[in-house]
Design a protein around this motif. Structure first.
Motif, PDB file in Angstrom:
ATOM      1  N   MET A   1     -10.742  -3.022  91.899  1.00 27.94           N
ATOM      2  CA  MET A   1      -9.476  -2.447  92.337  1.00 27.94           C
ATOM      3  C   MET A   1      -9.632  -1.650  93.622  1.00 27.94           C
ATOM      4  N   SER A   2     -10.794  -0.964  93.778  1.00 23.83           N
ATOM      5  CA  SER A   2     -10.986  -0.150  94.971  1.00 23.83           C
ATOM      6  C   SER A   2     -12.460  -0.063  95.290  1.00 23.83           C
ATOM      7  N   ASP A   3     -12.769   0.252  96.542  1.00 26.65           N
ATOM      8  CA  ASP A   3     -14.154   0.446  96.921  1.00 26.65           C
ATOM      9  C   ASP A   3     -14.661   1.731  96.276  1.00 26.65           C
ATOM     10  N   LEU A   4     -15.899   1.679  95.785  1.00 22.09           N
ATOM     11  CA  LEU A   4     -16.489   2.848  95.159  1.00 22.09           C
ATOM     12  C   LEU A   4     -17.298   3.620  96.189  1.00 22.09           C
ATOM     13  N   SER A   5     -17.497   4.904  95.931  1.00 23.35           N
ATOM     14  CA  SER A   5     -18.257   5.738  96.848  1.00 23.35           C
ATOM     15  C   SER A   5     -19.738   5.424  96.744  1.00 23.35           C
ATOM     16  N   MET A   6     -20.492   5.925  97.691  1.00 22.92           N
ATOM     17  CA  MET A   6     -21.945   5.757  97.642  1.00 22.92           C
ATOM     18  C   MET A   6     -22.524   6.417  96.397  1.00 22.92           C
ATOM     19  N   ALA A   7     -21.881   7.501  95.940  1.00 22.78           N
ATOM     20  CA  ALA A   7     -22.427   8.236  94.796  1.00 22.78           C
ATOM     21  C   ALA A   7     -22.295   7.462  93.499  1.00 22.78           C
ATOM     22  N   THR A   8     -21.418   6.462  93.444  1.00 22.92           N
ATOM     23  CA  THR A   8     -21.169   5.791  92.174  1.00 22.92           C
ATOM     24  C   THR A   8     -21.547   4.320  92.182  1.00 22.92           C
ATOM     25  N   LYS A   9     -22.173   3.854  93.236  1.00 21.68           N
ATOM     26  CA  LYS A   9     -22.449   2.420  93.321  1.00 21.68           C
ATOM     27  C   LYS A   9     -23.511   1.983  92.315  1.00 21.68           C
ATOM     28  N   THR A  10     -24.413   2.879  91.936  1.00 19.39           N
ATOM     29  CA  THR A  10     -25.533   2.468  91.098  1.00 19.39           C
ATOM     30  C   THR A  10     -25.638   3.290  89.818  1.00 19.39           C
ATOM     31  N   LYS A  11     -24.548   3.775  89.312  1.00 18.15           N
ATOM     32  CA  LYS A  11     -24.527   4.548  88.070  1.00 18.15           C
ATOM     33  C   LYS A  11     -25.540   5.686  88.095  1.00 18.15           C
ATOM     34  N   THR A  12     -25.425   6.532  89.090  1.00 22.00           N
ATOM     35  CA  THR A  12     -26.258   7.722  89.179  1.00 22.00           C
ATOM     36  C   THR A  12     -25.390   8.944  88.933  1.00 22.00           C
ATOM     37  N   ASP A  38      -9.502  24.650  87.077  1.00 22.35           N
ATOM     38  CA  ASP A  38      -8.252  24.427  86.347  1.00 22.35           C
ATOM     39  C   ASP A  38      -8.103  22.942  86.006  1.00 22.35           C
ATOM     40  N   ASN A  39      -9.213  22.315  85.679  1.00 17.36           N
ATOM     41  CA  ASN A  39      -9.222  20.878  85.442  1.00 17.36           C
ATOM     42  C   ASN A  39      -8.469  20.466  84.186  1.00 17.36           C
ATOM     43  N   GLY A  40      -8.371  21.368  83.207  1.00 17.78           N
ATOM     44  CA  GLY A  40      -7.624  21.042  82.003  1.00 17.78           C
ATOM     45  C   GLY A  40      -6.142  20.872  82.268  1.00 17.78           C
ATOM     46  N   ALA A  41      -5.632  21.521  83.316  1.00 19.18           N
ATOM     47  CA  ALA A  41      -4.233  21.358  83.692  1.00 19.18           C
ATOM     48  C   ALA A  41      -4.038  20.086  84.490  1.00 19.18           C
ATOM     49  N   SER A  42      -4.901  19.868  85.486  1.00 23.46           N
ATOM     50  CA  SER A  42      -4.858  18.636  86.276  1.00 23.46           C
ATOM     51  C   SER A  42      -6.153  18.533  87.048  1.00 23.46           C
ATOM     52  N   ALA A  43      -6.817  17.391  86.943  1.00 23.10           N
ATOM     53  CA  ALA A  43      -8.098  17.195  87.608  1.00 23.10           C
ATOM     54  C   ALA A  43      -7.883  16.683  89.024  1.00 23.10           C
ATOM     55  N   GLN A  44      -8.878  16.866  89.874  1.00 28.56           N
ATOM     56  CA  GLN A  44      -8.790  16.407  91.255  1.00 28.56           C
ATOM     57  C   GLN A  44      -9.103  14.911  91.352  1.00 28.56           C
ATOM     58  N   LYS A  45      -8.802  14.330  92.510  1.00 24.99           N
ATOM     59  CA  LYS A  45      -8.842  12.874  92.670  1.00 24.99           C
ATOM     60  C   LYS A  45      -9.954  12.466  93.636  1.00 24.99           C
ATOM     61  N   PRO A  46     -10.766  11.485  93.266  1.00 22.76           N
ATOM     62  CA  PRO A  46     -11.774  11.000  94.202  1.00 22.76           C
ATOM     63  C   PRO A  46     -11.145  10.170  95.316  1.00 22.76           C
ATOM     64  N   GLN A  47     -11.883  10.031  96.406  1.00 22.92           N
ATOM     65  CA  GLN A  47     -11.395   9.252  97.541  1.00 22.92           C
ATOM     66  C   GLN A  47     -11.059   7.823  97.126  1.00 22.92           C
ATOM     67  N   ALA A  48     -11.781   7.290  96.150  1.00 27.49           N
ATOM     68  CA  ALA A  48     -11.509   5.922  95.694  1.00 27.49           C
ATOM     69  C   ALA A  48     -10.084   5.769  95.176  1.00 27.49           C
ATOM     70  N   VAL A  49      -9.551   6.788  94.524  1.00 27.44           N
ATOM     71  CA  VAL A  49      -8.169   6.747  94.030  1.00 27.44           C
ATOM     72  C   VAL A  49      -7.194   6.813  95.203  1.00 27.44           C
ATOM     73  N   LEU A  50      -7.450   7.727  96.130  1.00 28.77           N
ATOM     74  CA  LEU A  50      -6.577   7.856  97.294  1.00 28.77           C
ATOM     75  C   LEU A  50      -6.561   6.561  98.098  1.00 28.77           C
ATOM     76  N   ASP A  51      -7.738   5.936  98.257  1.00 27.94           N
ATOM     77  CA  ASP A  51      -7.817   4.692  99.015  1.00 27.94           C
ATOM     78  C   ASP A  51      -7.083   3.550  98.322  1.00 27.94           C
ATOM     79  N   ALA A  52      -7.221   3.480  97.005  1.00 30.63           N
ATOM     80  CA  ALA A  52      -6.579   2.399  96.261  1.00 30.63           C
ATOM     81  C   ALA A  52      -5.058   2.476  96.375  1.00 30.63           C
ATOM     82  N   MET A  53      -4.518   3.681  96.283  1.00 29.47           N
ATOM     83  CA  MET A  53      -3.070   3.838  96.383  1.00 29.47           C
ATOM     84  C   MET A  53      -2.590   3.580  97.806  1.00 29.47           C
TER      85      MET A  53
END
Length: 415
Positions: A1-12, A38-53
């Motif tokens: 669905m979207s390009d993944l970041s360098m941090a998540t390409k290899t399950k690290t 305040d993540n229990g109220a609403s968590a922040q979004k990775p760049q992959a989500v912003l890029d996909a939208m």
């Protein structure tokens, strides 16, 4: 669905690399580096989500399902692909069992209204004392319409579900058990599987509020055996305005539509209207297409993390916070369950929660204060509200320590 970041390409799992995937975390607030707790109220979004939208709006925006053109096909493929991503995330048996909603609250309202025809005077709906208002009020509204009764399961002073209370309340009048998987105030992880098992023996239908669970671990609805499971995207590092309902197909088939309009119909005439097949029967109107794409990107992002390492890192954050409580005189924790996600609700003697939140914000530290949409639980503990720090996998040990340094500064101001 979207390009993944360098941090998540290899399950690290490298928290410093992961933080680079969340643009909002790099800013300053009130001249201080942002510490977002305040993540229990609403968590922040990775760049992959912003890029996909962004990609959806730039390359494929169209209404879904009936467009006789290329953009319509692209949008429909992305939209239904997102449904499949959610199905796999929950391990539902079919995409027919995944209904898009605006979030957890709408999903619970949909189920409550759909099950109302099953209820009659004297029937009972079990909820727990630790529920969010979204899993209390819809049932109260349906109970008022049908003559049923909402019955609360007690919690212990430690913030765990009182299993003796549950067992004593489960009877031949019980029709529905609606309970949270994880408390938004206490962080308590409820023993959902045995609760469902006991309920099923009584023929009781079960709805699980997974809003606070899915950011921390991945549920398996088939293994749990629940009838309904609901969650919101924005707590799962996805966009606002969308969530999902899992419901067993045979129950969804029986339930009447929640809203009427386009998409949810098969045929309309002035004499008779017939309903569309699952899951579209419950999806009236143009859906949140870009948001579905964003939610799928969030799940893809999580799937490419080392989830075991992520959960261990979150547990370490909570452990460090618990170790530091004694460094703040007068501080006490509300909710000390044996199994918790990284949520810490607390009070400090002589300080109002809202003052704590305001003074922490001046130091760049974001927490939540108030009753957390859980007034019955506040009444149980005899407090008007609490301060709540809720951690996510992108938070660091240093941020936990900054929280307590901030609390120490506040405490010294009032002593």
């Amino acid at each position: 669905m979207s390009d993944l970041s360098m941090a998540t390409k290899t399950k690290t799992f490298d928290v410093n690399a992961i933080r680079q995937d969340f643009p909002i975390l790099s800013q300053e607030v009130n001249g201080k580096p942002l510490v977002y707790l305040d993540n229990g109220a609403s968590a922040q979004k990775p760049q992959a989500v912003l890029d996909a939208m962004d990609r959806y709006y730039r390359e494929m925006h169209s209404n879904v399902h009936r467009g006789a053109h290329t953009l319509g096909d692209r949008a429909t493929t992305a939209f239904e692909g997102a449904r499949e991503t959610v199905r796999a995330f929950l391990n539902a048996g079919s995409t027919r069992e995944i209904v898009w909603t605006r979030g957890t609250t709408e999903a619970i309202n949909l189920v409550a209204n759909g099950l109302a025809p099953r209820l009659k005077e004297g029937d009972e709906i079990l909820v727990s004392h630790m529920e969010h208002h979204a899993n209390i009020v819809p049932w109260q509204m349906i109970a008022e319409r049908t003559g049923a009764k909402v019955v609360p399961i007690q919690v212990t002073p430690e913030g765990e579900l009182d299993m003796a209370s549950f067992t004593s309340l489960l009877n031949d009048r019980t029709r529905i058990l609606a309970i949270t998987h994880v408390s938004n105030v206490l962080g308590t992880v409820n023993p959902i599987a045995p609760l469902i098992e006991q309920a099923k023996k009584q023929g009781v239908l079960t709805l699980i509020d997974g809003a606070q669970a899915v950011p921390h671990f991945q549920p398996d609805v088939q293994a749990l055996g629940c009838d309904f499971y609901v969650f919101s995207s924005h707590k799962l590092f996805g966009p606002t305005g969308i969530g999902a309902l899992y419901g067993r197909a045979e129950l969804l088939e029986e339930m009447p539509p929640y809203q009427g309009g386009g998409e949810m119909i098969e045929r309309v005439s002035f004499e008779r209207t017939t309903w569309n097949v699952l899951p579209y029967k419950f999806e009236a109107g143009t859906p949140a297409i870009a948001e579905a794409v964003g939610l799928a990107a969030a799940i893809d992002y999580l799937n490419n993390l080392d989830r075991a390492a992520m959960e261990a890192a979150e547990s370490a954050l909570l452990q460090r916070a618990n170790e530091l409580v004694e460094t703040v005189p007068g501080m006490s924790i509300i909710g000390t369950a044996r199994r918790k996600v990284p949520v810490m609700s607390f009070k400090i003697e002589g300080l109002h929660p809202s003052d704590i939140g305001t003074l922490l914000d001046q130091q760049g530290i974001a927490i939540r204060t108030g009753h957390h949409c859980a007034m019955p639980l506040m009444d149980f503990y005899g407090v008007p509200g609490t301060a709540r720090a809720s951690f996510a996998f992108y938070n660091t040990q240093q941020e936990v320590e900054k929280l307590f340094t901030g609390l120490q500064k506040i405490q010294r101001l009032f002593t």
